[in-house]
Motif scaffolding. Sequence first.
Motif, PDB file in Angstrom:
ATOM      1  N   VAL A   1      -0.353  22.978 -36.594  1.00 44.04           N
ATOM      2  CA  VAL A   1      -0.158  23.979 -35.537  1.00 44.04           C
ATOM      3  C   VAL A   1      -1.077  25.183 -35.747  1.00 44.04           C
ATOM      4  O   VAL A   1      -1.695  25.690 -34.815  1.00 44.04           O
ATOM      5  CB  VAL A   1       1.323  24.446 -35.506  1.00 44.04           C
ATOM      6  N   GLU A   2      -1.157  25.639 -36.996  1.00 46.12           N
ATOM      7  CA  GLU A   2      -1.913  26.846 -37.344  1.00 46.12           C
ATOM      8  C   GLU A   2      -3.350  26.477 -37.716  1.00 46.12           C
ATOM      9  O   GLU A   2      -3.602  25.935 -38.791  1.00 46.12           O
ATOM     10  CB  GLU A   2      -1.227  27.555 -38.523  1.00 46.12           C
ATOM     11  N   LYS A   3      -4.268  26.742 -36.815  1.00 51.43           N
ATOM     12  CA  LYS A   3      -5.669  26.352 -37.024  1.00 51.43           C
ATOM     13  C   LYS A   3      -6.527  27.477 -37.609  1.00 51.43           C
ATOM     14  O   LYS A   3      -7.669  27.239 -38.004  1.00 51.43           O
ATOM     15  CB  LYS A   3      -6.296  25.892 -35.692  1.00 51.43           C
ATOM     16  N   ASN A   4      -5.982  28.694 -37.643  1.00 49.53           N
ATOM     17  CA  ASN A   4      -6.784  29.836 -38.071  1.00 49.53           C
ATOM     18  C   ASN A   4      -6.621  30.202 -39.542  1.00 49.53           C
ATOM     19  O   ASN A   4      -7.347  31.045 -40.057  1.00 49.53           O
ATOM     20  CB  ASN A   4      -6.454  31.064 -37.208  1.00 49.53           C
ATOM     21  N   SER A   5      -5.665  29.588 -40.226  1.00 46.66           N
ATOM     22  CA  SER A   5      -5.448  29.874 -41.637  1.00 46.66           C
ATOM     23  C   SER A   5      -5.732  28.631 -42.470  1.00 46.66           C
ATOM     24  O   SER A   5      -5.265  27.539 -42.146  1.00 46.66           O
ATOM     25  CB  SER A   5      -4.001  30.327 -41.875  1.00 46.66           C
ATOM     26  N   TYR A   6      -6.488  28.814 -43.541  1.00 54.15           N
ATOM     27  CA  TYR A   6      -6.781  27.694 -44.442  1.00 54.15           C
ATOM     28  C   TYR A   6      -5.602  27.372 -45.354  1.00 54.15           C
ATOM     29  O   TYR A   6      -5.552  26.305 -45.988  1.00 54.15           O
ATOM     30  CB  TYR A   6      -8.013  28.022 -45.308  1.00 54.15           C
ATOM     31  N   LEU A   7      -4.621  28.276 -45.419  1.00 52.36           N
ATOM     32  CA  LEU A   7      -3.581  28.194 -46.439  1.00 52.36           C
ATOM     33  C   LEU A   7      -2.677  26.957 -46.368  1.00 52.36           C
ATOM     34  O   LEU A   7      -2.404  26.349 -47.408  1.00 52.36           O
ATOM     35  CB  LEU A   7      -2.743  29.471 -46.426  1.00 52.36           C
ATOM     36  N   PRO A   8      -2.192  26.530 -45.182  1.00 51.32           N
ATOM     37  CA  PRO A   8      -1.324  25.346 -45.180  1.00 51.32           C
ATOM     38  C   PRO A   8      -1.999  24.108 -45.776  1.00 51.32           C
ATOM     39  O   PRO A   8      -1.421  23.437 -46.637  1.00 51.32           O
ATOM     40  CB  PRO A   8      -0.986  25.154 -43.701  1.00 51.32           C
ATOM     41  N   ASN A   9      -3.225  23.825 -45.352  1.00 48.65           N
ATOM     42  CA  ASN A   9      -3.936  22.676 -45.921  1.00 48.65           C
ATOM     43  C   ASN A   9      -4.273  22.895 -47.397  1.00 48.65           C
ATOM     44  O   ASN A   9      -4.268  21.946 -48.192  1.00 48.65           O
ATOM     45  CB  ASN A   9      -5.220  22.389 -45.141  1.00 48.65           C
ATOM     46  N   TYR A  10      -4.554  24.124 -47.757  1.00 48.56           N
ATOM     47  CA  TYR A  10      -4.823  24.454 -49.161  1.00 48.56           C
ATOM     48  C   TYR A  10      -3.625  24.059 -50.024  1.00 48.56           C
ATOM     49  O   TYR A  10      -3.779  23.448 -51.093  1.00 48.56           O
ATOM     50  CB  TYR A  10      -5.111  25.952 -49.290  1.00 48.56           C
ATOM     51  N   TYR A  11      -2.417  24.397 -49.548  1.00 50.39           N
ATOM     52  CA  TYR A  11      -1.229  24.088 -50.342  1.00 50.39           C
ATOM     53  C   TYR A  11      -0.873  22.601 -50.315  1.00 50.39           C
ATOM     54  O   TYR A  11      -0.285  22.094 -51.279  1.00 50.39           O
ATOM     55  CB  TYR A  11      -0.049  24.969 -49.921  1.00 50.39           C
TER      56      TYR A  11
END
Length: 207
Positions: free
Chosen positions: A51-61
């Motif tokens: 859903v969140e395309k502007n933050s690298y953090l979800p995929n990072y985690y």
Amino acid sequence: MKKIITTIALLVAVISSAQTQFEQGMGKAFALWGEGKSMEASAMFERIAGVEKNSYLPNYYVALINTTSVFTEKDKTKIDLLLTKAQDALDIEMIKDQNNAELYAMQALIYTGWVVADPMTNGMKYSAKVMEAYAKGKAIDPNNPRIVFGEADYQLGGAKWTGVDTKPLCAQVDKAIELFATFKPATAFSPKWGLERALESQKKCKK
């Protein structure tokens, strides 16, 4: 004018709502991870990333959880799946941004996972890639504690085979600990991990 104000108010409300949902989702994912439910946390981070395309953090985690799981996993089939999942998640963010030191620290950790899983097969294949990833991260942010520590720690791990002098590496561990003390994450959810491992490494250096 009233219409414009109403439209702006609605936009602010939507943006605020979206941020709250992101923050709530991230908070829940971290809570699951803290409870030892790593795969549930990974799945939630993955949903947030969708859903969140502007933050690298979800995929990072997603990458971090799956990679760190490898260090306690013995089943080689599971290790392959975990590291492949981690790499796939990281690749999504690497395509968007090649100027983020945290992503290179994560890439180095994934390569380290391959080495630890099968040193005889993967040591030669991935060691240079580990160091290359840390070098790229250091070029972007030489004071990132995860970069400074990770690079030294990886070399310390192989010191008994390479015969490299550990004193300069231990000095880098000390430097990383100092950097952890002053490092300011960009957001509440930005990477903060690594200090505990660095302190453990420092103890081993002093033996």
